[in-house]
Design a protein around this motif. Sequence first.
Motif, PDB file in Angstrom:
ATOM      1  N   VAL A  86       0.847  -1.195   0.000  1.00  0.00           N
ATOM      2  CA  VAL A  86       0.000   0.000   0.000  1.00  0.00           C
ATOM      3  C   VAL A  86       0.885   1.248   0.000  1.00  0.00           C
ATOM      4  CG1 VAL A  86      -1.783   1.288   1.237  1.00  0.00           C
ATOM      5  CG2 VAL A  86      -1.799  -1.221   1.292  1.00  0.00           C
ATOM      6  N   ALA A  87       0.647   2.147  -0.943  1.00  0.00           N
ATOM      7  CA  ALA A  87       1.377   3.417  -0.991  1.00  0.00           C
ATOM      8  C   ALA A  87       0.407   4.559  -0.735  1.00  0.00           C
ATOM      9  CB  ALA A  87       2.051   3.582  -2.351  1.00  0.00           C
ATOM     10  N   VAL A  88       0.872   5.545   0.014  1.00  0.00           N
ATOM     11  CA  VAL A  88       0.023   6.703   0.293  1.00  0.00           C
ATOM     12  C   VAL A  88       0.783   8.004   0.093  1.00  0.00           C
ATOM     13  CG1 VAL A  88      -1.552   5.571   1.923  1.00  0.00           C
ATOM     14  CG2 VAL A  88       0.582   6.572   2.768  1.00  0.00           C
ATOM     15  N   GLU A  93       0.359  11.242  12.949  1.00  0.00           N
ATOM     16  CA  GLU A  93       0.515   9.828  13.308  1.00  0.00           C
ATOM     17  C   GLU A  93      -0.796   9.136  13.608  1.00  0.00           C
ATOM     18  OE1 GLU A  93       3.081   9.060  16.585  1.00  0.00           O
ATOM     19  OE2 GLU A  93       4.808  10.008  15.629  1.00  0.00           O
ATOM     20  N   LEU A 138      -2.595   8.153  10.571  1.00  0.00           N
ATOM     21  CA  LEU A 138      -1.866   7.088   9.874  1.00  0.00           C
ATOM     22  C   LEU A 138      -2.143   5.735  10.544  1.00  0.00           C
ATOM     23  CD1 LEU A 138       0.035   7.010   7.427  1.00  0.00           C
ATOM     24  CD2 LEU A 138       1.965   7.230   8.993  1.00  0.00           C
ATOM     25  N   LYS A 139      -2.217   5.746  11.855  1.00  0.00           N
ATOM     26  CA  LYS A 139      -2.533   4.503  12.575  1.00  0.00           C
ATOM     27  C   LYS A 139      -3.969   4.053  12.301  1.00  0.00           C
ATOM     28  CE  LYS A 139       0.743   4.851  16.388  1.00  0.00           C
ATOM     29  NZ  LYS A 139       0.910   5.007  17.842  1.00  0.00           N
ATOM     30  N   HIS A 146      -3.992   2.493   8.907  1.00  0.00           N
ATOM     31  CA  HIS A 146      -3.393   1.166   9.017  1.00  0.00           C
ATOM     32  C   HIS A 146      -4.396   0.169   9.604  1.00  0.00           C
ATOM     33  CE1 HIS A 146      -0.936  -1.895  11.186  1.00  0.00           C
ATOM     34  NE2 HIS A 146      -0.264  -1.892  10.059  1.00  0.00           N
ATOM     35  N   VAL A 181      -5.716  -3.265   7.762  1.00  0.00           N
ATOM     36  CA  VAL A 181      -5.557  -4.577   8.382  1.00  0.00           C
ATOM     37  C   VAL A 181      -6.919  -5.236   8.630  1.00  0.00           C
ATOM     38  CG1 VAL A 181      -4.771  -5.747  10.490  1.00  0.00           C
ATOM     39  CG2 VAL A 181      -3.306  -4.036   9.374  1.00  0.00           C
ATOM     40  N   LEU A 220      -0.619  -7.377   4.822  1.00  0.00           N
ATOM     41  CA  LEU A 220       0.105  -6.177   4.389  1.00  0.00           C
ATOM     42  C   LEU A 220       1.596  -6.466   4.503  1.00  0.00           C
ATOM     43  CD1 LEU A 220       0.054  -3.085   3.676  1.00  0.00           C
ATOM     44  CD2 LEU A 220       0.158  -2.672   6.142  1.00  0.00           C
ATOM     45  N   GLY A 227       5.069  -1.209   1.579  1.00  0.00           N
ATOM     46  CA  GLY A 227       4.401  -0.024   1.082  1.00  0.00           C
ATOM     47  C   GLY A 227       5.346   1.131   0.900  1.00  0.00           C
ATOM     48  N   ILE A 254      -4.315   7.058  -1.956  1.00  0.00           N
ATOM     49  CA  ILE A 254      -3.918   5.720  -1.502  1.00  0.00           C
ATOM     50  C   ILE A 254      -3.949   4.762  -2.688  1.00  0.00           C
ATOM     51  CG2 ILE A 254      -6.291   5.191  -0.712  1.00  0.00           C
ATOM     52  CD1 ILE A 254      -4.935   3.420   1.501  1.00  0.00           C
ATOM     53  N   MET A 256       3.998   5.242  17.636  1.00  0.00           N
ATOM     54  CA  MET A 256       5.390   5.338  17.171  1.00  0.00           C
ATOM     55  C   MET A 256       6.056   6.536  17.840  1.00  0.00           C
ATOM     56  SD  MET A 256       4.328   6.411  13.250  1.00  0.00           S
ATOM     57  CE  MET A 256       2.606   5.912  13.241  1.00  0.00           C
ATOM     58  N   TRP A 274       7.478   1.221  12.884  1.00  0.00           N
ATOM     59  CA  TRP A 274       6.186   0.990  13.537  1.00  0.00           C
ATOM     60  C   TRP A 274       5.341   0.020  12.707  1.00  0.00           C
ATOM     61  CZ3 TRP A 274       0.950   1.675  12.545  1.00  0.00           C
ATOM     62  CH2 TRP A 274       0.096   1.532  13.652  1.00  0.00           C
ATOM     63  N   PHE A 275       5.281   0.260  11.394  1.00  0.00           N
ATOM     64  CA  PHE A 275       4.520  -0.644  10.527  1.00  0.00           C
ATOM     65  C   PHE A 275       5.078  -2.066  10.589  1.00  0.00           C
ATOM     66  CE2 PHE A 275       2.716   3.149   8.616  1.00  0.00           C
ATOM     67  CZ  PHE A 275       1.445   2.728   8.276  1.00  0.00           C
ATOM     68  N   THR A 295       6.536  -1.255  -4.214  1.00  0.00           N
ATOM     69  CA  THR A 295       5.602  -0.227  -4.681  1.00  0.00           C
ATOM     70  C   THR A 295       6.154   1.147  -4.337  1.00  0.00           C
ATOM     71  OG1 THR A 295       3.233   0.308  -4.825  1.00  0.00           O
ATOM     72  CG2 THR A 295       4.115  -0.049  -2.624  1.00  0.00           C
ATOM     73  N   MET A 328       5.291   5.492  -4.835  1.00  0.00           N
ATOM     74  CA  MET A 328       4.427   6.570  -5.293  1.00  0.00           C
ATOM     75  C   MET A 328       5.260   7.839  -5.495  1.00  0.00           C
ATOM     76  SD  MET A 328       0.866   7.968  -3.607  1.00  0.00           S
ATOM     77  CE  MET A 328      -0.054   6.465  -3.929  1.00  0.00           C
ATOM     78  N   ASN A 345       2.028   5.760  -9.465  1.00  0.00           N
ATOM     79  CA  ASN A 345       2.456   4.685  -8.565  1.00  0.00           C
ATOM     80  C   ASN A 345       2.851   3.463  -9.387  1.00  0.00           C
ATOM     81  OD1 ASN A 345       2.150   3.965  -5.409  1.00  0.00           O
ATOM     82  ND2 ASN A 345       1.812   2.136  -6.666  1.00  0.00           N
TER      83      ASN A 345
END
Lengths: 306, 306
Positions: free
Chosen positions: A89-91, A99, A102-103, A106, A110, A120, A123, A137, B1, B12-13, B46, B48, B138
């Motif tokens: 996954v790219a964003v 943050e 972003l969480k 995520h 998931v 996953l 990314g 995304i 994070m 974190w990911f 991937t 972007m 992307n």
Amino acid sequence: MSGQGEDKVTSWFAQQSRAREERFPIGIGDDMAQVNMGGGSVLVTTDMLLDGVHFDLASAGAEQVGYKAMAASLSDCAAMATRPVCAVVAVALPTGFGEDKLKELHAGIVRAGDMFDCTLIGGDITAWRDNAGRFVINVTMLSECVDCVEPVKRSGAKVGDAVCVTGELGGSIAGKHLTFVPRVEEAIEIARAADVHAMMDVTDGLVKDLSRICAASGVGAIIEAERVPMTHAAKEGNDPLEAALYDGEDFELLFTVSAEDYETLAGEQSIKAGITRVGLITDSGRIELQRGRDREVLDVKGYDHL
Amino acid sequence: MSGQGEDKVTSWFAQQSRAREERFPIGIGDDMAQVNMGGGSVLVTTDMLLDGVHFDLASAGAEQVGYKAMAASLSDCAAMATRPVCAVVAVALPTGFGEDKLKELHAGIVRAGDMFDCTLIGGDITAWRDNAGRFVINVTMLSECVDCVEPVKRSGAKVGDAVCVTGELGGSIAGKHLTFVPRVEEAIEIARAADVHAMMDVTDGLVKDLSRICAASGVGAIIEAERVPMTHAAKEGNDPLEAALYDGEDFELLFTVSAEDYETLAGEQSIKAGITRVGLITDSGRIELQRGRDREVLDVKGYDHL
């Protein structure tokens, strides 16, 4: 390329393609491409979703956006009757995304992946440099064939086939487009129980997507108005049939099977979403609507991304 | 994070990941992820790229942008010493982008792919709905292992290893970032000729990327200032060494091998880009710069996407 719109662009790209069939059995123009590589065979799909086009980040929230992006790709895996395995996954983040969001994103990714054991695995996170850049995304998902069932393409519909859908159509924008459960399990069950000639997921409206199956298969189709299953949201609108025929993002399966196989499937109680025969494949080359005794040729309109 | 920046987010990911190792031998945090699926093993990356961040579409032109996007992913395949096979490309188009520019973009994608027999097999084209939306591309690329050479990760650097780079570093923004040839062939040759302990491509500057290898491997490194190869563009600037150490988008290979293997590689005339030993892996846990008799601990700065 001549003409307008997404399908013309897609066919221009497909015409340019020099992919060799033994290496790439399924190429540009289907729900996923298939590649024979690394000692095996994998399928791949990529989808880019934009804030303000495919969702409204401010109102939907990052968790639902992450869910939707993954679910849309899972629906592509279902469209080929394949089993999702993993995603990257790219964003692109607007400035100040933060943050916490972003969480949340995520967590949504998931949550969708976990429904079908789709992991996953990587990314890319990048950020705009000024306030004007908007959230993007992109999900790329890999899937594999199940048992001995080959991936189901769009190009195998035969005259006389029953045209079927899972679930109900229309009015997705009222909420379903953010919360739908991709028909991964149903697709695998259907492909195990029947010889599915052609399949895809309904993303740009029943009529438009059926026209894609017909174009790929060199056939036409009749849709029987009285048989089209409509969501509660579609029924609440001004023109439920219009909504069921043309609204985008149903994320239901659209497929064709022989009349006999349709009878078999209709008897399968285990297919949770339910299956409805909505029409018939013909040799007309057109999409027609049967309403009582009237039959009309339909405009192939529907959501166009370009 | 905790903390700031891209590497903190990536870790974190990675910590959240529940990828099982037998299915996913290489997960989040390397240049590509590896997946055992569909009866074989594939690698996936991937990336972007955003207009105004990674390129300026108006000045670079769509052809060069397509080339760069593909080349950046090809460079990831090189970073693992794997052979690129195919790519799917998704784009978000500003309003009025037009067919001609789309064809130019396609030409650049194909030009880059053709260098290494990497085929465009699918994609997604979507468009912003108003004038504020900017161009996004992307690329997701799949690669496979070559012969029996395993993908080279970042985590295998050993104390005493020679730290090596291909080509020259610094000043990429002057033009190389749009025109570089990814080190795919060199990576495969290097991995065939030597036991490469750790490798990646230099995208965010030598110091920052070397710090990533060191972090993944639990080691430190000394860079010898006199040995760092500098591009003509870097030499023309105010501080060539600063440019070579910290500029982004070199897209050269950075790798570590034993001292003996370095001697072997140094004798390989066939590696076109040339190889330079720029330093040594140590047990210090830090990145140090040796300049004449002076040794200083370096700040790990460099391009951060967040």
